[in-house]
Write an enzyme that holds these catalytic residues in place. Structure first.
Site, PDB file in Angstrom:
ATOM      1  N   LYS A 153      26.639  24.808  56.751  1.00 54.11           N
ATOM      2  CA  LYS A 153      26.428  23.443  56.244  1.00 54.11           C
ATOM      3  C   LYS A 153      27.719  22.818  55.704  1.00 54.11           C
ATOM      4  CE  LYS A 153      24.764  24.292  51.507  1.00 54.11           C
ATOM      5  NZ  LYS A 153      23.699  23.990  50.552  1.00 54.11           N
ATOM      6  N   ASP A 154      28.761  23.640  55.465  1.00 53.53           N
ATOM      7  CA  ASP A 154      30.049  23.105  55.006  1.00 53.53           C
ATOM      8  C   ASP A 154      30.922  22.621  56.155  1.00 53.53           C
ATOM      9  OD1 ASP A 154      29.416  23.712  52.379  1.00 53.53           O
ATOM     10  OD2 ASP A 154      30.398  25.669  52.430  1.00 53.53           O
ATOM     11  N   THR A 157      21.377  19.005  40.012  1.00 55.51           N
ATOM     12  CA  THR A 157      21.737  19.166  41.416  1.00 55.51           C
ATOM     13  C   THR A 157      22.890  18.230  41.737  1.00 55.51           C
ATOM     14  OG1 THR A 157      21.057  18.944  43.722  1.00 55.51           O
ATOM     15  CG2 THR A 157      19.939  17.515  42.163  1.00 55.51           C
ATOM     16  N   SER A 186      23.518  17.521  44.895  1.00 54.17           N
ATOM     17  CA  SER A 186      23.220  17.099  46.262  1.00 54.17           C
ATOM     18  C   SER A 186      22.443  15.785  46.279  1.00 54.17           C
ATOM     19  CB  SER A 186      22.393  18.191  46.964  1.00 54.17           C
ATOM     20  OG  SER A 186      21.710  17.676  48.082  1.00 54.17           O
ATOM     21  N   LEU A 187      23.003  14.776  46.954  1.00 55.88           N
ATOM     22  CA  LEU A 187      22.297  13.500  47.111  1.00 55.88           C
ATOM     23  C   LEU A 187      20.998  13.698  47.884  1.00 55.88           C
ATOM     24  CD1 LEU A 187      25.243  11.098  48.101  1.00 55.88           C
ATOM     25  CD2 LEU A 187      24.307  11.519  45.829  1.00 55.88           C
ATOM     26  N   ARG A 188      21.034  14.607  48.865  1.00 50.67           N
ATOM     27  CA  ARG A 188      19.851  14.885  49.685  1.00 50.67           C
ATOM     28  C   ARG A 188      18.702  15.409  48.832  1.00 50.67           C
ATOM     29  NH1 ARG A 188      18.016  19.585  51.046  1.00 50.67           N
ATOM     30  NH2 ARG A 188      19.931  20.603  50.346  1.00 50.67           N
ATOM     31  N   ARG A 189      19.011  16.401  48.010  1.00 49.90           N
ATOM     32  CA  ARG A 189      17.963  16.966  47.152  1.00 49.90           C
ATOM     33  C   ARG A 189      17.452  15.944  46.155  1.00 49.90           C
ATOM     34  NH1 ARG A 189      21.699  22.270  46.365  1.00 49.90           N
ATOM     35  NH2 ARG A 189      20.959  23.480  48.162  1.00 49.90           N
ATOM     36  N   ARG A 213      27.997  20.928  38.881  1.00 50.21           N
ATOM     37  CA  ARG A 213      28.924  21.513  39.844  1.00 50.21           C
ATOM     38  C   ARG A 213      29.300  22.915  39.417  1.00 50.21           C
ATOM     39  NH1 ARG A 213      32.591  19.573  43.124  1.00 50.21           N
ATOM     40  NH2 ARG A 213      32.483  21.721  43.784  1.00 50.21           N
ATOM     41  N   GLY A 214      30.019  23.601  40.301  1.00 52.61           N
ATOM     42  CA  GLY A 214      30.461  24.957  40.024  1.00 52.61           C
ATOM     43  C   GLY A 214      29.852  25.926  41.017  1.00 52.61           C
ATOM     44  N   THR A 218      28.655  29.930  37.695  1.00 53.96           N
ATOM     45  CA  THR A 218      28.899  28.862  36.727  1.00 53.96           C
ATOM     46  C   THR A 218      27.640  28.044  36.483  1.00 53.96           C
ATOM     47  OG1 THR A 218      31.142  28.711  37.614  1.00 53.96           O
ATOM     48  CG2 THR A 218      30.428  26.927  36.175  1.00 53.96           C
ATOM     49  N   ARG A 219      26.947  27.701  37.556  1.00 55.17           N
ATOM     50  CA  ARG A 219      25.754  26.862  37.398  1.00 55.17           C
ATOM     51  C   ARG A 219      24.645  27.599  36.657  1.00 55.17           C
ATOM     52  NH1 ARG A 219      25.017  23.458  43.021  1.00 55.17           N
ATOM     53  NH2 ARG A 219      26.916  24.339  43.880  1.00 55.17           N
ATOM     54  N   CYS A 253      28.061  14.489  53.611  1.00 57.86           N
ATOM     55  CA  CYS A 253      27.582  14.807  52.258  1.00 57.86           C
ATOM     56  C   CYS A 253      27.524  13.574  51.361  1.00 57.86           C
ATOM     57  CB  CYS A 253      28.451  15.893  51.626  1.00 57.86           C
ATOM     58  SG  CYS A 253      30.123  15.371  51.260  1.00 57.86           S
TER      59      CYS A 253
END
Length: 321
Positions: A58-59, A105, A107-110, A127-128, A132-133, A221
């Site tokens: 996905k990256d 999150t 992610s704009l999608r989520r 982020r992270g 980290t998250r 993204c």
């Protein structure tokens, strides 16, 4: 996986960090760089410092730089999104969380889909890397839960943190989510031939359809584009959707195609034909073509219904944030 197949070869693992690993205070959708998690790895590949690089599919952009190809896509891990709850909310679901609970999150999608589905919740960037998250979630009171890819948690051995798996009715996943891609130099026949043994046919066909859908939409993204795929009885099913940033506006549809219809011209040289950046000579070309056409046709259908407008508005609003 390669060591198990090629006992006489020595494989050296080179760990590298990328821009996306280092910029942790900005939402991915705001950085604006298409190759956040890939550029440094591709530079090493181009300089022959490494022979293959492993990415989360996905990256990877749907169009790779000249000279590179995806030489293998491994069997897909669970592609769905997962909810990890703050310890105090153990046993809850997104539905049962109190009004105004904050969900993390980046992610704009989520966020777009979950705002639409769970209007009583609030969503904020986080982020992270995974460590980290999870630390931000557990040690502070800022978030009631965070949304992560189930695949990442499972690969790290943290499956016990998954409190809820989001089904496609709640949240369609990202293009290529849950699949690992092995990127190689397109003309390096020896390496290409070696890694091709890792291809998982079903995953390849699903991901070709998803990537073709995304590429034809010109998504990325910075806009909410989501998918769900399934291969059953030679029928490949693709569900695709686009959303406004707040989830209030959306288009979603499903199409299918037969990936088992033999064509006459299967014999002969194939010149390492790429389908949305993927070279899979050991998978029938007609099946790959059918998968790519399915993605393009579904994207065309959504574009004919107004997807371009939704994506343009989402992109403009995201740029202005």
């Amino acid at each position: 996986m390669l060591r198990k197949r090629y006992l006489n070869l020595h494989f050296e693992i080179v760990a590298m960090s990328t821009t996306g690993d280092k910029i942790l205070d900005t939402a991915l959708s705001k950085i604006g760089e298409k190759s956040l998690f890939t550029k440094e790895l591709e530079n090493a590949l181009e300089r022959n410092e490494v022979d293959l690089v492993v990415h989360s599919l996905k990256d990877l952009p749907t169009s790779l730089p000249p000279g590179f190809t995806i030489g293998a896509i491994c069997k897909r891990e669970n592609p769905h999104d997962a909810v990890v709850f703050h310890p105090k909310n153990d046993g809850e679901t997104l539905n049962s969380l109190p009004e105004k609970s904050v969900i993390g999150t980046s992610s704009l999608r989520r966020a777009a889909q979950l705002k639409r589905r769970f209007s009583h919740l609030e969503f904020r960037d986080i982020r992270g890397n995974l460590n980290t998250r999870l630390k931000k979630l557990d040690e502070k009171e800022d978030f009631s839960a965070i949304i992560l890819a189930a695949a990442g948690l499972r690969r790290m051995g943290w499956e016990n943190r998954i409190g809820q798996i989001l089904n496609p009715e709640d949240c369609l996943y990202a293009v290529g989510q849950g699949a690992l891609a092995v990127e190689v130099r397109a003309r390096d026949e020896e390496i290409l031939d070696m890694v091709s043994a890792l291809h998982d046919g079903e995953t390849v066909l699903c991901c070709i359809a998803e990537r073709a859908f995304m590429r034809h939409l010109e998504g990325g993204c910075s806009v909410p584009v989501a998918v769900s795929t399934m291969l059953k009885d030679s029928q490949l099913y693709l569900t695709g959707a686009v959303y406004s940033l707040d989830g209030s506006d959306s288009l979603k549809d499903t199409m299918q195609t037969d990936v088992n219809c033999p064509q006459q011209n299967e014999e002969g040289p194939n010149d390492n034909t790429q389908y949305v950046g993927i070279t899979a000579n050991n998978i029938p070309r007609h099946a790959q073509e059918a998968a790519e056409n399915l993605g393009v046709e579904l994207a065309s259908l959504l574009l004919s219904k107004g997807a371009k407008r939704i994506l343009n508005v989402a992109r403009q609003l995201n740029d202005a944030r």
